[in-house]
Scaffold this motif. Structure first.
Motif, PDB file in Angstrom:
ATOM      1  N   PHE A   4       1.064  -1.465  -0.355  1.00  0.00           N
ATOM      2  CA  PHE A   4      -0.103   0.024  -0.501  1.00  0.00           C
ATOM      3  C   PHE A   4       0.966   0.966   0.154  1.00  0.00           C
ATOM      4  O   PHE A   4       0.225   2.243  -0.640  1.00  0.00           O
ATOM      5  CB  PHE A   4      -1.013   0.071   1.271  1.00  0.00           C
ATOM      6  N   ASP A   5       1.870   1.344   0.255  1.00  0.00           N
ATOM      7  CA  ASP A   5       2.773   2.335   0.552  1.00  0.00           C
ATOM      8  C   ASP A   5       3.352   3.084  -0.826  1.00  0.00           C
ATOM      9  O   ASP A   5       3.408   3.876  -1.281  1.00  0.00           O
ATOM     10  CB  ASP A   5       4.622   2.402   1.883  1.00  0.00           C
ATOM     11  N   ASN A  60      -4.266   4.936   2.682  1.00  0.00           N
ATOM     12  CA  ASN A  60      -3.725   5.004   4.284  1.00  0.00           C
ATOM     13  C   ASN A  60      -4.455   4.343   5.359  1.00  0.00           C
ATOM     14  O   ASN A  60      -3.813   4.048   6.296  1.00  0.00           O
ATOM     15  CB  ASN A  60      -3.602   6.460   4.369  1.00  0.00           C
ATOM     16  N   GLU A  61      -5.513   4.350   5.338  1.00  0.00           N
ATOM     17  CA  GLU A  61      -6.319   3.588   6.361  1.00  0.00           C
ATOM     18  C   GLU A  61      -6.429   1.903   6.280  1.00  0.00           C
ATOM     19  O   GLU A  61      -6.226   1.598   7.387  1.00  0.00           O
ATOM     20  CB  GLU A  61      -7.899   4.017   6.223  1.00  0.00           C
ATOM     21  N   VAL A  62      -6.463   1.617   5.139  1.00  0.00           N
ATOM     22  CA  VAL A  62      -6.389   0.393   5.281  1.00  0.00           C
ATOM     23  C   VAL A  62      -5.371  -0.566   5.369  1.00  0.00           C
ATOM     24  O   VAL A  62      -4.851  -1.053   6.008  1.00  0.00           O
ATOM     25  CB  VAL A  62      -6.540  -0.321   3.397  1.00  0.00           C
ATOM     26  N   ALA A  63      -4.187   0.262   4.818  1.00  0.00           N
ATOM     27  CA  ALA A  63      -2.528   0.241   5.415  1.00  0.00           C
ATOM     28  C   ALA A  63      -1.880   0.112   7.166  1.00  0.00           C
ATOM     29  O   ALA A  63      -2.212  -0.571   7.440  1.00  0.00           O
ATOM     30  CB  ALA A  63      -1.427   1.291   4.522  1.00  0.00           C
ATOM     31  N   HIS A  65      -5.027  -0.746   8.821  1.00  0.00           N
ATOM     32  CA  HIS A  65      -6.015  -2.130   9.601  1.00  0.00           C
ATOM     33  C   HIS A  65      -4.377  -2.904   8.979  1.00  0.00           C
ATOM     34  O   HIS A  65      -4.647  -4.371   9.383  1.00  0.00           O
ATOM     35  CB  HIS A  65      -7.053  -2.206   8.996  1.00  0.00           C
ATOM     36  N   ILE A  66      -3.884  -2.607   7.842  1.00  0.00           N
ATOM     37  CA  ILE A  66      -3.055  -4.227   7.809  1.00  0.00           C
ATOM     38  C   ILE A  66      -2.145  -4.068   8.947  1.00  0.00           C
ATOM     39  O   ILE A  66      -2.389  -5.287   9.059  1.00  0.00           O
ATOM     40  CB  ILE A  66      -2.622  -4.400   6.183  1.00  0.00           C
ATOM     41  N   ARG A  67      -1.337  -3.212   9.335  1.00  0.00           N
ATOM     42  CA  ARG A  67       0.133  -2.905   9.667  1.00  0.00           C
ATOM     43  C   ARG A  67      -0.791  -3.906  11.200  1.00  0.00           C
ATOM     44  O   ARG A  67       0.242  -4.410  11.902  1.00  0.00           O
ATOM     45  CB  ARG A  67       0.087  -1.673  10.292  1.00  0.00           C
ATOM     46  N   VAL A  68      -2.302  -3.541  12.076  1.00  0.00           N
ATOM     47  CA  VAL A  68      -2.930  -3.344  13.444  1.00  0.00           C
ATOM     48  C   VAL A  68      -2.530  -5.594  12.896  1.00  0.00           C
ATOM     49  O   VAL A  68      -2.171  -6.043  13.909  1.00  0.00           O
ATOM     50  CB  VAL A  68      -3.809  -3.270  12.878  1.00  0.00           C
ATOM     51  N   CYS A  69      -2.828  -6.263  11.765  1.00  0.00           N
ATOM     52  CA  CYS A  69      -3.394  -7.342  11.684  1.00  0.00           C
ATOM     53  C   CYS A  69      -2.406  -8.034  11.171  1.00  0.00           C
ATOM     54  O   CYS A  69      -2.125  -9.612  12.245  1.00  0.00           O
ATOM     55  CB  CYS A  69      -4.028  -7.531  10.495  1.00  0.00           C
ATOM     56  N   ASN A  70      -1.250  -7.502  10.994  1.00  0.00           N
ATOM     57  CA  ASN A  70      -0.350  -7.767  10.979  1.00  0.00           C
ATOM     58  C   ASN A  70       0.698  -8.508  12.354  1.00  0.00           C
ATOM     59  O   ASN A  70       1.552  -9.619  12.483  1.00  0.00           O
ATOM     60  CB  ASN A  70       0.962  -7.333   9.715  1.00  0.00           C
ATOM     61  N   ALA A  71       0.481  -6.578  13.343  1.00  0.00           N
ATOM     62  CA  ALA A  71       1.209  -7.010  14.378  1.00  0.00           C
ATOM     63  C   ALA A  71       0.201  -8.324  15.333  1.00  0.00           C
ATOM     64  O   ALA A  71       1.041  -9.068  16.312  1.00  0.00           O
ATOM     65  CB  ALA A  71       0.906  -5.850  15.139  1.00  0.00           C
ATOM     66  N   VAL A  72      -0.932  -8.527  15.413  1.00  0.00           N
ATOM     67  CA  VAL A  72      -1.349  -8.973  16.243  1.00  0.00           C
ATOM     68  C   VAL A  72      -1.370 -10.616  15.429  1.00  0.00           C
ATOM     69  O   VAL A  72      -1.279 -11.329  16.396  1.00  0.00           O
ATOM     70  CB  VAL A  72      -3.119  -8.693  15.685  1.00  0.00           C
ATOM     71  N   TYR A  73      -0.551 -11.111  14.854  1.00  0.00           N
ATOM     72  CA  TYR A  73      -0.532 -12.048  13.544  1.00  0.00           C
ATOM     73  C   TYR A  73       0.784 -12.374  14.168  1.00  0.00           C
ATOM     74  O   TYR A  73       1.694 -13.691  15.252  1.00  0.00           O
ATOM     75  CB  TYR A  73      -0.538 -12.284  12.090  1.00  0.00           C
TER      76      TYR A  73
END
Length: 94
Positions: A4-5, A60-63, A65-73
């Motif tokens: 996304f970046d 930016n919003e989706v990115a 969310h993806i960073r948060v999901c990656n951190a949780v995973y």
């Protein structure tokens, strides 16, 4: 692999062209005799600018969310690995 970046950077590059396009349209508008076609193009340019800005915000919003999901995973994987290490240590002690 595209991220996304990468997309955000590309949209930023497109967005950076907007002021030059606007100036060119303004110059054309001033040189013409209040052409309805030029006015339509200017209006379309403003709509395009708004759409680019909205897409940038959504990306930016989706990115985020993806960073948060990656951190949780990743945290889940770490926990699983820690449990596996403890299990292996317990087996070694026996």
């Amino acid at each position: 692999m595209k991220t996304f970046d990468d997309i955000a950077i590309r949209i930023g590059a497109i967005e950076s062209l907007v002021p030059s396009i606007e100036k060119s349209l303004d110059d054309a508008f001033l040189e013409s005799v209040e052409s309805p076609a030029i006015e339509r193009v200017q209006n379309l340019m403003y709509i395009l600018t708004e759409q680019i800005e909205a897409a940038q915000a959504e990306i930016n919003e989706v990115a985020g969310h993806i960073r948060v999901c990656n951190a949780v995973y990743a945290a889940g994987c770490v926990q699983e690995l820690q449990e596996e290490v403890e299990r292996l240590k317990a087996e070694k002690v026996k």
